[in-house]
Scaffold this motif. Structure first.
Motif, PDB file in Angstrom:
ATOM      1  N   CYS A   3      -0.400  -1.257   6.924  1.00 51.31           N
ATOM      2  CA  CYS A   3      -1.548  -0.421   7.263  1.00 51.31           C
ATOM      3  C   CYS A   3      -2.611  -1.285   7.919  1.00 51.31           C
ATOM      4  N   CYS A  19      -5.647  -1.062  -3.849  1.00 51.79           N
ATOM      5  CA  CYS A  19      -4.414  -1.673  -3.334  1.00 51.79           C
ATOM      6  C   CYS A  19      -3.652  -2.396  -4.438  1.00 51.79           C
ATOM      7  N   ASN A  21      -1.218  -4.400  -4.168  1.00 50.45           N
ATOM      8  CA  ASN A  21      -0.704  -5.705  -3.748  1.00 50.45           C
ATOM      9  C   ASN A  21      -1.796  -6.723  -3.439  1.00 50.45           C
ATOM     10  N   ALA A  23      -3.705  -6.653  -0.972  1.00 47.79           N
ATOM     11  CA  ALA A  23      -3.533  -6.926   0.460  1.00 47.79           C
ATOM     12  C   ALA A  23      -4.814  -6.733   1.262  1.00 47.79           C
ATOM     13  N   CYS A  38       0.930  -6.214   2.590  1.00 46.76           N
ATOM     14  CA  CYS A  38       0.993  -4.741   2.590  1.00 46.76           C
ATOM     15  C   CYS A  38       2.441  -4.273   2.658  1.00 46.76           C
ATOM     16  N   THR A  39       2.805  -3.389   1.737  1.00 41.41           N
ATOM     17  CA  THR A  39       4.147  -2.792   1.742  1.00 41.41           C
ATOM     18  C   THR A  39       4.066  -1.290   2.022  1.00 41.41           C
ATOM     19  N   CYS A  41       2.597   0.483   0.306  1.00 42.41           N
ATOM     20  CA  CYS A  41       2.702   0.930  -1.084  1.00 42.41           C
ATOM     21  C   CYS A  41       4.146   1.235  -1.500  1.00 42.41           C
ATOM     22  N   PRO A  48       0.589   5.535   0.894  1.00 41.31           N
ATOM     23  CA  PRO A  48      -0.368   4.429   0.863  1.00 41.31           C
ATOM     24  C   PRO A  48      -1.650   4.789   0.106  1.00 41.31           C
ATOM     25  N   CYS A  50      -4.452   3.186  -0.050  1.00 42.37           N
ATOM     26  CA  CYS A  50      -5.710   2.966   0.686  1.00 42.37           C
ATOM     27  C   CYS A  50      -6.070   4.178   1.530  1.00 42.37           C
TER      28      CYS A  50
HETATM   29 FE1  SF4 Z   1      -2.441  -1.984  -0.023  1.00 43.38          FE
HETATM   30 FE2  SF4 Z   1      -0.784   0.080  -0.095  1.00 43.38          FE
HETATM   31 FE3  SF4 Z   1      -2.831   0.103   1.642  1.00 43.38          FE
HETATM   32 FE4  SF4 Z   1      -0.785  -1.557   2.018  1.00 43.38          FE
HETATM   33  S1  SF4 Z   1      -0.698   0.698   2.062  1.00 43.38           S
HETATM   34  S2  SF4 Z   1      -2.961  -2.083   2.145  1.00 43.38           S
HETATM   35  S3  SF4 Z   1      -0.164  -2.073  -0.075  1.00 43.38           S
HETATM   36  S4  SF4 Z   1      -2.992   0.147  -0.612  1.00 43.38           S
END
Ligand code: SF4
Length: 88
Positions: A3, A19, A21, A23, A38-39, A41, A48, A50
């Protein structure tokens, strides 16, 4: 794919708290996503966090960091050795 947080970020920090992770990090005037962490999520949530948490729904999928779901899951496993993912 990682992301990405656009320049419209209002610097509230909600995404960084959500988040799983770690990230999302603080820049000088906005938050940013570390594509190495970032995975999207994958491994933790269906969508995701975020994007769901942002009051303006700003975070986007970053076309410059495209990865398959398998690659995202492999990244999650590398970030979380010994743990089992909640979401495959
Ligand atoms: Fe973090 Fe998930 Fe957003 Fe990636 S998608 S930045 S892992 S909250």
């Amino acid at each position: 794919m990682s992301c990405k947080i656009p320049e419209d970020c209002i610097f509230c920090g909600t995404c960084a708290e959500e988040c799983p992770n770690g990230a999302i990090y603080e820049g000088e005037v906005q938050f940013h996503v570390d594509p190495e962490k970032c995975t999207e999520c994958v491994g933790c949530y269906e969508r995701p966090r975020c994007i769901e948490a942002c009051p303006l729904e700003l975070p986007l999928k970053d076309p410059d960091h495209q990865e398959t779901r398998e690659a995202l899951l492999a990244k999650w496993r590398k970030l979380n050795p010994g743990k089992e993912p909640n979401i495959f």
